[in-house]
Write a protein that holds these residues in place. Sequence first.
Motif, PDB file in Angstrom:
ATOM      1  N   LEU A 293      -4.465  74.980  -6.712  1.00  0.00           N
ATOM      2  CA  LEU A 293      -5.876  74.607  -6.739  1.00  0.00           C
ATOM      3  C   LEU A 293      -6.448  74.751  -5.336  1.00  0.00           C
ATOM      4  O   LEU A 293      -5.869  74.235  -4.370  1.00  0.00           O
TER       5      LEU A 293
ATOM      6  N   GLU B  69     -10.144  73.955  -3.591  1.00  0.00           N
ATOM      7  CA  GLU B  69     -11.481  73.393  -3.756  1.00  0.00           C
ATOM      8  C   GLU B  69     -12.265  73.656  -2.479  1.00  0.00           C
ATOM      9  O   GLU B  69     -11.924  73.136  -1.409  1.00  0.00           O
ATOM     10  N   SER B  70     -13.306  74.472  -2.562  1.00  0.00           N
ATOM     11  CA  SER B  70     -14.056  74.892  -1.382  1.00  0.00           C
ATOM     12  C   SER B  70     -15.020  73.809  -0.914  1.00  0.00           C
ATOM     13  O   SER B  70     -15.173  72.760  -1.553  1.00  0.00           O
TER      14      SER B  70
ATOM     15  N   ASP C 105     -20.567  69.464  -4.310  1.00  0.00           N
ATOM     16  CA  ASP C 105     -19.263  68.904  -4.666  1.00  0.00           C
ATOM     17  C   ASP C 105     -18.112  69.885  -4.525  1.00  0.00           C
ATOM     18  O   ASP C 105     -17.000  69.601  -4.953  1.00  0.00           O
ATOM     19  N   GLY C 106     -18.366  71.048  -3.925  1.00  0.00           N
ATOM     20  CA  GLY C 106     -17.317  72.044  -3.805  1.00  0.00           C
ATOM     21  C   GLY C 106     -17.159  72.835  -5.087  1.00  0.00           C
ATOM     22  O   GLY C 106     -17.628  72.426  -6.155  1.00  0.00           O
TER      23      GLY C 106
ATOM     24  N   SER D 158     -14.208  74.562  -7.503  1.00  0.00           N
ATOM     25  CA  SER D 158     -12.774  74.547  -7.758  1.00  0.00           C
ATOM     26  C   SER D 158     -12.313  75.901  -8.276  1.00  0.00           C
ATOM     27  O   SER D 158     -12.901  76.454  -9.209  1.00  0.00           O
ATOM     28  N   HIS D 159     -11.243  76.408  -7.673  1.00  0.00           N
ATOM     29  CA  HIS D 159     -10.602  77.647  -8.108  1.00  0.00           C
ATOM     30  C   HIS D 159      -9.181  77.270  -8.517  1.00  0.00           C
ATOM     31  O   HIS D 159      -8.404  76.783  -7.692  1.00  0.00           O
ATOM     32  N   ARG D 160      -8.841  77.491  -9.781  1.00  0.00           N
ATOM     33  CA  ARG D 160      -7.543  77.052 -10.297  1.00  0.00           C
ATOM     34  C   ARG D 160      -6.710  78.247 -10.731  1.00  0.00           C
ATOM     35  O   ARG D 160      -7.206  79.145 -11.411  1.00  0.00           O
TER      36      ARG D 160
ATOM     37  N   GLU E   9      -2.139  72.301  -3.688  1.00  0.00           N
ATOM     38  CA  GLU E   9      -3.564  71.962  -3.669  1.00  0.00           C
ATOM     39  C   GLU E   9      -4.096  72.059  -2.246  1.00  0.00           C
ATOM     40  O   GLU E   9      -3.422  71.650  -1.289  1.00  0.00           O
TER      41      GLU E   9
ATOM     42  N   ARG F 229      -7.849  71.000  -0.758  1.00  0.00           N
ATOM     43  CA  ARG F 229      -9.194  70.494  -0.990  1.00  0.00           C
ATOM     44  C   ARG F 229      -9.884  70.387   0.370  1.00  0.00           C
ATOM     45  O   ARG F 229      -9.377  69.714   1.280  1.00  0.00           O
TER      46      ARG F 229
END
Length: 295
Positions: A214, A216-217, A222-223, A225-227, A288, A290
Amino acid sequence: MSRELYTRAVAGFDAVLRAMPGDRWAAPTPCAGWDVRALVDHVVREDLWAAELLAGRTIADVGDRLDGDVLGADPVAAWGAASTAAVDAAAAANDDDLVALSAGPTEVDEYLRQLAADHAVHAWDLATATGTNLRIEADLLDAVTAWFAPVRRTYQDLGLVGPRAPLGEPAEAQARLLAMFGRSEALAAVQRFGDAFDAKDVPAIMANMTTDCLFESTSPPDGVSHRGADAVRAAWHGFFETAGDHRFTTESRIVAGDEVVVTWRYDWTGGHVRGVDLFRVRDGLVAEKRAYVKG
């Protein structure tokens, strides 16, 4: 059993060394103050000593023959000769024979367990220094852990290993062993990731992330998310294609078990921001990332 452990640990170190790119000899390692050449010199010297001591010679017999640089012009060849001689000497020794160590007479079985542990951990050190996530074989890992856990405090008191590294619970088996030797697998994973990121090397970045990763930019509010590896890979390609002239500078890294907090500054032509990345590591890979930004 100890002879097999040592032989396999030697084979593991051999595989990492022979796969190492030739331009990495000056790269830093997780061993403070040692670059790759110094680390390999240590392991080669250890095996040169092992061949002598397992053959029944004493420290006085060897004298100063193994002082100074033992790698010469061809470090890989020096390693091959030393490790072969040591493995052959181990095969010829009896488990209950005594070896004349500086700490006193020591049974061969115990000495080989010490050697197996050192080779296994230094193989991980070497792999980490060259950007690779080495997974120590499970039964070798378990055997070294079982041997080292009861004696770790003694080794630390003697200054042979550093303090136990921060570790979360529950912790993976390899992370537990490395922590006992003063190493943080989570920190090493984030450092490898950071090196790949600084080089803008997307394949190397992804080699240091899990397949279900994951990212999260920092995109407001709220950013984004790239999963999964495909989505995260596409995000990195997009970032490097549009970022222009920029530079990330790491300000600090704080380890908390399998999590690492990284504070950073991001500069581009005409401005900068500061922010924080929260990393979570699993099996030596970033699972992850974030990101958060001041502003």
